[in-house]
Design a protein around this motif. Structure first.
Motif, PDB file in Angstrom:
ATOM      1  N   PRO A 199      31.339 -57.136 -32.932  1.00 38.14           N
ATOM      2  CA  PRO A 199      31.561 -56.063 -31.945  1.00 38.14           C
ATOM      3  C   PRO A 199      31.736 -54.696 -32.580  1.00 38.14           C
ATOM      4  O   PRO A 199      31.492 -53.670 -31.941  1.00 38.14           O
ATOM      5  N   TYR A 200      32.129 -54.649 -33.851  1.00 37.97           N
ATOM      6  CA  TYR A 200      32.343 -53.359 -34.508  1.00 37.97           C
ATOM      7  C   TYR A 200      31.030 -52.637 -34.779  1.00 37.97           C
ATOM      8  O   TYR A 200      31.023 -51.437 -35.091  1.00 37.97           O
ATOM      9  N   ARG A 201      29.923 -53.353 -34.632  1.00 39.15           N
ATOM     10  CA  ARG A 201      28.626 -52.698 -34.772  1.00 39.15           C
ATOM     11  C   ARG A 201      28.441 -51.623 -33.702  1.00 39.15           C
ATOM     12  O   ARG A 201      27.713 -50.653 -33.900  1.00 39.15           O
ATOM     13  N   LEU A 202      29.126 -51.799 -32.560  1.00 39.23           N
ATOM     14  CA  LEU A 202      28.997 -50.829 -31.478  1.00 39.23           C
ATOM     15  C   LEU A 202      29.423 -49.438 -31.915  1.00 39.23           C
ATOM     16  O   LEU A 202      28.812 -48.441 -31.538  1.00 39.23           O
ATOM     17  N   ALA A 203      30.509 -49.373 -32.688  1.00 39.71           N
ATOM     18  CA  ALA A 203      31.025 -48.075 -33.113  1.00 39.71           C
ATOM     19  C   ALA A 203      30.032 -47.339 -34.000  1.00 39.71           C
ATOM     20  O   ALA A 203      30.032 -46.110 -34.069  1.00 39.71           O
TER      21      ALA A 203
END
Length: 743
Positions: A199-203
């Protein structure tokens, strides 16, 4: 078509009442907002008397003909009557021929309109949706559908299914509809899988989605507090947040403290040390020691490359011989005076000499010191000498002013460097430099380090570069302090224009701006109503707000003839508070553009006729941070917005609308590079943290014909005396001085 479930919290309609479940078929979309996902629907009950009813809630994306299972409560609205307030819903497969036909014919699927939907349902009956999903090749059995159209329908069906699945999943994780739409647009059909994997790929991948949002999703997916991917993302976020504040790097101890506080970890935690080592190994960060400093500097790799690149390009430019032909300067100045009727002051003459002799020149000075006249003189001399001259500025407004001042074409730096939004690259660079002998850039104080690097990279080695700007204004919004660093390094030639010309000295805007710049209290006593600078003393924020609203809506338009929508700009030091930009915008919108039954814009907070500002660069739409326009009607039922930016009109899709904010009031930072006929500025200790001399100076110099300050003298004195500028972590001056020592 699989059953889908979506849950989203809304304001309770009946305090403490038990949730009720009803099934209904959507007959009409009354209103929907992509920005908030708030939707008003008309439905008929699936069972019983099929009584029509209204449902309201987070229902963005549903379509006429869909069968929904709604959870929520019935309420009696004083204005709209009985309605069902939705807390969550489940989209069920339409189970009647009429429902299937409505669903397909809603415009949801490209290639299928109402007529074609009727033909498809007539052919396949209740099996229609299963055929479209599982056996799309059979659509060729319907009259009017060939192989090409069948493939178009198949792709549109899958895209719609992917969009809905993304909306359901991400909104179940607490995200808004507009955030989910943006993620789906960026990541496509792989969005859900990508978010589940990391999910940190979103940032990193999606504009407007930060670490905190990604961290919220990660927690819901069971990712632990010290998981490597979380700690690494936290470190990168801390560096990105520092870049947003203007820093090119952070000292390592400061980074560990910031990231530790963000992640809830001790700054000495082993997880942090391991994470920064892993980021170095993957070349996502650069750690640089310095002989003159005790502390290591940690850069995002791209910012380290741009800072080092600016220093290298400056040195390369300075050491390369000029390709331009020599100009007889005394003869050129005489021609300028005799033929162009332009007589220059001694400092301006010196600046012309430096511009013609130096490979790199910085011209700085305050308002009324003749920067515009100087640039016009340089351009006229070079044009007469048949030199190839290019003019540019960081923003569209600044480029337009430069063109008007010189009579020569000027472009934004992005346009000058031929930015390609599809590939996100500048097509003019070291391999394909600009074709010019001289390049003149105005408003150079707005140059951040990345943009300065790309500009310098595209300057031919044999060309000459002139940077013009006011170094006493606020520094660039982006990271770095390029103009100040160049001046401090003493590597370029520098000319400071200090003499205020007689005509300019008659303006109280200009004389007071220079008093502020020198740390002196401006002259606040007005002698007549014909002046261009006024101070209205008010002590309390409520009184300041009331006065500003009266000034903008009645007093200034009535007394000075300015158009409140076009000519007046309220500036404020901060966003929050009673006299911050957010509240000022809401109050000014209420008075200048109240809601109308004729308003066709469905964006919720924005209405037709509103003045709006773009708040981030959108290269696909070719609009940039700080561009100001007016909302236009876009057609009934259209969920997007159309904005008139003066020379062009831009259509915004729902997922892009949150890039726009109201612009009746804006921050002083956002006003850089712009001028307005009239500026109104609140000055109060409520904005204590932002009361700085360069901010007040910048705000006052934005006004061209009239400046009105509203507030208390104590806050004004604090701002004038506070010359403590927030330090920006930059090593550009150090690099330039180090490079100079090697020659």
């Amino acid at each position: 078509m699989a059953t889908r479930t979506q849950t989203q919290s809304t304001e309770s309609g009946s305090s403490g009442a038990a949730s009720t479940t009803v099934d209904g078929v959507v007959t009409r979309i009354v209103f929907t907002s992509a920005a908030s996902s708030w939707t008003v629907l008309r439905l008929t009950l699936s069972e019983g008397r099929r009584t029509p009813f209204t449902a309201v809630g987070p229902l963005y994306g549903v379509q006429p003909g869909e069968r929904l299972r709604l959870s929520g409560n019935w309420e009696e609205d004083r204005k709209f009557g009985r309605q069902f307030r939705v807390t969550s819903y489940m989209a069920l497969q339409p189970s009647t021929l009429d429902g299937i036909e409505r669903y397909l014919g809603s415009g949801l699927i490209a290639g299928i309109g109402k007529v074609m939907a009727g033909r498809i349902v007539a052919r396949f009956g209740l099996d229609t949706l299963d055929i479209v999903e599982s056996e799309p090749d059979r659509l060729g059995e319907v009259d009017g559908i060939g192989p090409v159209r069948a493939e178009q329908i198949r792709k549109a069906w899958r895209q719609q299914q992917g969009l809905r699945d993304t909306l359901v999943f991400l909104q179940s994780q607490g995200m808004t509809s507009s955030q989910a739409l943006r993620i789906h647009k960026q990541l496509g059909e792989t969005a859900v899988a990508a978010v589940r994997a990391n999910p940190y790929r979103l940032a990193e991948a999606v504009t407007g989605i930060g670490f905190k949002t990604a961290d919220q999703i990660a927690a819901g997916l069971g990712i632990t507090g010290e998981a490597p991917q979380r700690v690494e993302a936290g470190l990168l976020y801390a560096l990105d947040r520092a870049a947003d504040a203007g820093h090119l790097y952070l000292p390592k101890p400061r980074l560990m403290d910031d990231a530790g506080a963000l992640l809830g970890l001790d700054s000495e935690a082993g997880a942090l040390q391991k994470a920064i080592t892993a980021l170095m190994a993957r070349r996502e960060v650069v750690i640089e020691a310095s002989e003159s400093r005790q502390v290591d500097a940690v850069y995002r790799t791209r910012l380290h490359a741009t800072e080092a690149g600016v220093a290298a390009r400056v040195e390369k430019l300075l050491e390369s011989p000029s390709d331009s032909r020599e100009i007889d300067i005394p003869k050129a100045l005489a021609w300028l005076e005799q033929n162009q009727h332009l007589e220059l002051a001694p400092q301006q003459v010196e600046a012309v000499r430096c511009a013609l002799d130096s490979k790199l020149l910085v011209v700085t000075g305050g308002p009324g010191t003749g920067k515009t006249t100087l640039v016009r003189a340089i351009v006229q001399i070079l044009t007469k000498a048949r030199q190839r001259v290019l003019l540019a500025a960081p923003t569209g407004r600044a480029a337009n002013r430069l063109s008007e001042a010189t009579g020569a074409p000027a472009k934004t730096i992005h346009r000058l460097l031929e930015f390609d939004p599809r590939q996100m690259v500048f097509q003019r660079d070291g391999a394909r430099p600009l074709e010019a002998d001289y390049i003149v850039v105005d408003e150079a104080s707005m140059l951040d380090c990345p943009l300065a690097y790309h500009l310098l990279d595209a300057v031919p080695d044999g060309a000459k570069l002139v940077l013009v700007g006011d170094v006493d204004q606020l520094p660039s919004v982006g990271p770095g302090r390029v103009l100040a660093d160049l001046i401090d390094s003493r590597r370029p030639a520098v000319v400071r224009l200090q003499t205020v010309f007689r005509q300019a000295a008659q303006s109280r805007i200009i004389t007071n701006a220079h008093l502020i710049r020198r740390g002196e209290i401006p002259d606040l006593e007005s002698k007549s109503r014909a002046e261009d600078f006024f101070f209205i003393e008010r002590q309390e924020p409520e009184a300041i707000l009331e006065t500003i609203l009266h000034l903008v809506t009645r007093r200034i338009p009535g007394s000075f003839g300015f158009d409140a929508h076009r000519d007046l700009q309220v500036l404020a030091p901060m966003r929050r508070g009673l006299i911050g930009t957010e509240n000022l915008n809401l109050e000014l919108q209420r008075l200048l553009n109240p809601p109308s039954s004729q308003d066709s814009t469905p964006a919720g907070r924005l209405r037709q006729g509103d003045r709006v500002m773009q708040i981030r660069n959108n290269y696909e739409l070719d609009v940039f941070n700080g561009d100001v326009g007016r909302v236009l009607p876009r057609g009934e039922g259209d969920e997007g917005l159309r904005v008139d930016f003066g020379r062009r009109r831009v259509d915004y899709e729902p997922a892009e609308i949150d890039e726009l904010v109201l612009a009746y009031a804006c921050s002083v930072h956002k006003s850089q590079g712009s001028e307005y006929p009239c500026v109104v500025l609140p000055v109060h200790t409520q904005h204590y943290m932002m009361l700085q001399r360069n901010l007040l100076y910048t705000a006052v110099t934005r006004g061209r014909q009239l400046v009105v300050l509203v507030g208390d003298r104590r806050a004004l004195a604090i701002a004038v005396r506070n010359d403590r500028q927030l330090d920006r972590f930059s090593r550009l001056t150090e690099r330039l001085l180090s490079s100079a020592d090697t020659y």
